[in-house]
Design a protein around this motif. Sequence first.
Motif, PDB file in Angstrom:
ATOM      1  N   GLY A  10      34.981  88.644 -19.712  1.00  0.00           N
ATOM      2  CA  GLY A  10      35.384  90.039 -19.714  1.00  0.00           C
ATOM      3  C   GLY A  10      36.360  90.318 -18.595  1.00  0.00           C
ATOM      4  O   GLY A  10      36.900  89.393 -17.979  1.00  0.00           O
ATOM      5  N   SER A  11      36.573  91.594 -18.347  1.00  0.00           N
ATOM      6  CA  SER A  11      37.486  92.029 -17.295  1.00  0.00           C
ATOM      7  C   SER A  11      36.688  92.626 -16.156  1.00  0.00           C
ATOM      8  O   SER A  11      35.765  93.414 -16.381  1.00  0.00           O
ATOM      9  N   VAL A  12      37.063  92.266 -14.943  1.00  0.00           N
ATOM     10  CA  VAL A  12      36.341  92.742 -13.762  1.00  0.00           C
ATOM     11  C   VAL A  12      37.330  92.870 -12.608  1.00  0.00           C
ATOM     12  O   VAL A  12      38.362  92.195 -12.589  1.00  0.00           O
ATOM     13  N   GLN A  13      37.014  93.735 -11.681  1.00  0.00           N
ATOM     14  CA  GLN A  13      37.860  93.869 -10.505  1.00  0.00           C
ATOM     15  C   GLN A  13      37.534  92.784  -9.487  1.00  0.00           C
ATOM     16  O   GLN A  13      36.418  92.232  -9.476  1.00  0.00           O
ATOM     17  N   ALA A  14      38.485  92.494  -8.634  1.00  0.00           N
ATOM     18  CA  ALA A  14      38.276  91.508  -7.585  1.00  0.00           C
ATOM     19  C   ALA A  14      37.049  91.874  -6.763  1.00  0.00           C
ATOM     20  O   ALA A  14      36.832  93.046  -6.449  1.00  0.00           O
ATOM     21  N   GLY A  15      36.264  90.847  -6.455  1.00  0.00           N
ATOM     22  CA  GLY A  15      35.023  91.059  -5.739  1.00  0.00           C
ATOM     23  C   GLY A  15      33.824  91.218  -6.643  1.00  0.00           C
ATOM     24  O   GLY A  15      32.680  91.183  -6.169  1.00  0.00           O
ATOM     25  N   GLY A  16      34.069  91.388  -7.926  1.00  0.00           N
ATOM     26  CA  GLY A  16      32.984  91.582  -8.875  1.00  0.00           C
ATOM     27  C   GLY A  16      32.358  90.278  -9.320  1.00  0.00           C
ATOM     28  O   GLY A  16      32.714  89.201  -8.839  1.00  0.00           O
ATOM     29  N   GLY A 103      32.368  59.515 -16.034  1.00  0.00           N
ATOM     30  CA  GLY A 103      32.973  59.133 -14.771  1.00  0.00           C
ATOM     31  C   GLY A 103      32.878  60.309 -13.828  1.00  0.00           C
ATOM     32  O   GLY A 103      31.799  60.783 -13.525  1.00  0.00           O
ATOM     33  N   TRP A 104      34.010  60.823 -13.375  1.00  0.00           N
ATOM     34  CA  TRP A 104      34.008  62.003 -12.519  1.00  0.00           C
ATOM     35  C   TRP A 104      33.618  63.220 -13.354  1.00  0.00           C
ATOM     36  O   TRP A 104      34.300  63.549 -14.314  1.00  0.00           O
ATOM     37  N   PRO A 105      32.553  63.923 -13.015  1.00  0.00           N
ATOM     38  CA  PRO A 105      32.033  64.992 -13.876  1.00  0.00           C
ATOM     39  C   PRO A 105      32.948  66.201 -14.047  1.00  0.00           C
ATOM     40  O   PRO A 105      32.699  67.026 -14.925  1.00  0.00           O
ATOM     41  N   LEU A 106      33.978  66.337 -13.212  1.00  0.00           N
ATOM     42  CA  LEU A 106      34.885  67.480 -13.358  1.00  0.00           C
ATOM     43  C   LEU A 106      36.202  67.083 -14.031  1.00  0.00           C
ATOM     44  O   LEU A 106      37.164  67.856 -14.010  1.00  0.00           O
ATOM     45  N   SER A 107      36.215  65.904 -14.633  1.00  0.00           N
ATOM     46  CA  SER A 107      37.386  65.479 -15.390  1.00  0.00           C
ATOM     47  C   SER A 107      37.195  65.811 -16.861  1.00  0.00           C
ATOM     48  O   SER A 107      36.202  65.404 -17.468  1.00  0.00           O
ATOM     49  N   SER A 108      38.148  66.516 -17.455  1.00  0.00           N
ATOM     50  CA  SER A 108      38.015  66.921 -18.855  1.00  0.00           C
ATOM     51  C   SER A 108      37.972  65.721 -19.800  1.00  0.00           C
ATOM     52  O   SER A 108      37.422  65.814 -20.904  1.00  0.00           O
ATOM     53  N   ARG A 109      38.513  64.594 -19.360  1.00  0.00           N
ATOM     54  CA  ARG A 109      38.533  63.409 -20.222  1.00  0.00           C
ATOM     55  C   ARG A 109      37.136  62.847 -20.467  1.00  0.00           C
ATOM     56  O   ARG A 109      36.941  62.051 -21.394  1.00  0.00           O
ATOM     57  N   MET A 110      36.171  63.249 -19.654  1.00  0.00           N
ATOM     58  CA  MET A 110      34.817  62.719 -19.760  1.00  0.00           C
ATOM     59  C   MET A 110      33.990  63.464 -20.810  1.00  0.00           C
ATOM     60  O   MET A 110      32.847  63.081 -21.061  1.00  0.00           O
ATOM     61  N   TYR A 111      34.519  64.508 -21.420  1.00  0.00           N
ATOM     62  CA  TYR A 111      33.707  65.370 -22.275  1.00  0.00           C
ATOM     63  C   TYR A 111      34.149  65.291 -23.728  1.00  0.00           C
ATOM     64  O   TYR A 111      35.338  65.289 -24.034  1.00  0.00           O
ATOM     65  N   ASP A 112      33.151  65.231 -24.592  1.00  0.00           N
ATOM     66  CA  ASP A 112      33.395  65.044 -26.017  1.00  0.00           C
ATOM     67  C   ASP A 112      33.291  66.322 -26.826  1.00  0.00           C
ATOM     68  O   ASP A 112      33.891  66.429 -27.901  1.00  0.00           O
ATOM     69  N   TYR A 113      32.513  67.267 -26.346  1.00  0.00           N
ATOM     70  CA  TYR A 113      32.237  68.478 -27.119  1.00  0.00           C
ATOM     71  C   TYR A 113      32.665  69.695 -26.312  1.00  0.00           C
ATOM     72  O   TYR A 113      32.386  69.796 -25.119  1.00  0.00           O
ATOM     73  N   TRP A 114      33.318  70.620 -27.000  1.00  0.00           N
ATOM     74  CA  TRP A 114      33.889  71.788 -26.341  1.00  0.00           C
ATOM     75  C   TRP A 114      33.557  73.050 -27.124  1.00  0.00           C
ATOM     76  O   TRP A 114      33.504  73.043 -28.366  1.00  0.00           O
ATOM     77  N   GLY A 115      33.380  74.143 -26.399  1.00  0.00           N
ATOM     78  CA  GLY A 115      33.259  75.439 -27.028  1.00  0.00           C
ATOM     79  C   GLY A 115      34.628  76.038 -27.267  1.00  0.00           C
ATOM     80  O   GLY A 115      35.660  75.435 -26.940  1.00  0.00           O
ATOM     81  N   GLN A 116      34.644  77.252 -27.808  1.00  0.00           N
ATOM     82  CA  GLN A 116      35.913  77.895 -28.171  1.00  0.00           C
ATOM     83  C   GLN A 116      36.529  78.659 -27.005  1.00  0.00           C
ATOM     84  O   GLN A 116      37.682  79.057 -27.073  1.00  0.00           O
ATOM     85  N   GLY A 117      35.760  78.858 -25.955  1.00  0.00           N
ATOM     86  CA  GLY A 117      36.278  79.528 -24.770  1.00  0.00           C
ATOM     87  C   GLY A 117      35.945  81.009 -24.724  1.00  0.00           C
ATOM     88  O   GLY A 117      35.741  81.655 -25.748  1.00  0.00           O
ATOM     89  N   THR A 118      35.898  81.526 -23.505  1.00  0.00           N
ATOM     90  CA  THR A 118      35.704  82.960 -23.280  1.00  0.00           C
ATOM     91  C   THR A 118      36.626  83.376 -22.137  1.00  0.00           C
ATOM     92  O   THR A 118      36.745  82.686 -21.127  1.00  0.00           O
ATOM     93  N   GLN A 119      37.327  84.489 -22.341  1.00  0.00           N
ATOM     94  CA  GLN A 119      38.357  84.916 -21.381  1.00  0.00           C
ATOM     95  C   GLN A 119      37.734  85.671 -20.210  1.00  0.00           C
ATOM     96  O   GLN A 119      36.895  86.566 -20.409  1.00  0.00           O
ATOM     97  N   VAL A 120      38.174  85.310 -19.018  1.00  0.00           N
ATOM     98  CA  VAL A 120      37.807  86.031 -17.795  1.00  0.00           C
ATOM     99  C   VAL A 120      39.088  86.545 -17.156  1.00  0.00           C
ATOM    100  O   VAL A 120      40.010  85.777 -16.902  1.00  0.00           O
ATOM    101  N   THR A 121      39.128  87.840 -16.912  1.00  0.00           N
ATOM    102  CA  THR A 121      40.299  88.462 -16.294  1.00  0.00           C
ATOM    103  C   THR A 121      39.848  89.233 -15.061  1.00  0.00           C
ATOM    104  O   THR A 121      38.970  90.098 -15.156  1.00  0.00           O
ATOM    105  N   VAL A 122      40.433  88.898 -13.924  1.00  0.00           N
ATOM    106  CA  VAL A 122      40.082  89.547 -12.663  1.00  0.00           C
ATOM    107  C   VAL A 122      41.310  90.288 -12.152  1.00  0.00           C
ATOM    108  O   VAL A 122      42.352  89.692 -11.908  1.00  0.00           O
ATOM    109  N   SER A 123      41.161  91.582 -11.983  1.00  0.00           N
ATOM    110  CA  SER A 123      42.277  92.399 -11.518  1.00  0.00           C
ATOM    111  C   SER A 123      42.135  92.707 -10.029  1.00  0.00           C
ATOM    112  O   SER A 123      41.025  92.825  -9.512  1.00  0.00           O
ATOM    113  N   SER A 124      43.273  92.851  -9.386  1.00  0.00           N
ATOM    114  CA  SER A 124      43.260  93.121  -7.933  1.00  0.00           C
ATOM    115  C   SER A 124      43.162  94.615  -7.638  1.00  0.00           C
ATOM    116  O   SER A 124      43.304  95.441  -8.514  1.00  0.00           O
TER     117      SER A 124
END
Length: 124
Positions: A10-16, A103-124
């Motif tokens: 969702g959308s949230v202000q900075a600090g939220g 391998g390195w757990p924060l490498s995207s190449r190590m993952y086989d299954y993905w969700g569709q994504g959710t948008q995060v928007t942070v405004s200043s």
Amino acid sequence: QVQLVESGGGSVQAGGSLRLSCAASGDTLSSHYMAWFRQALRQEREGVAAIYTGSTWYDDSVKGRFTISQDNAKNTVYLQMNSLKPEDTAMYYCAAGTPWTMGWPLSSRMYDYWGQGTQVTVSS
């Protein structure tokens, strides 16, 4: 096969704060590495946080602000995001990976299954 569905963006202000959820079906999350990635506009996808059998990994940019957790009874992974900054704005993806190829757990190449994504928007 693992199917992943993210929610909570969702959308949230900075600090939220926001809490993202990733619900899985098809297999148990406890048998997989689980991670959150994000991709900002015109940027490469980057690893944010990962979890496996209680061990966690975080990108330096979110340490102390984001927390990844897992509820095995609900087969759901969460990303609690506090003190959000405008630079956290991105599409956030949940991913599952198998332990025997990890391998390195924060490498995207190590993952086989993905969700569709959710948008995060942070405004200043």
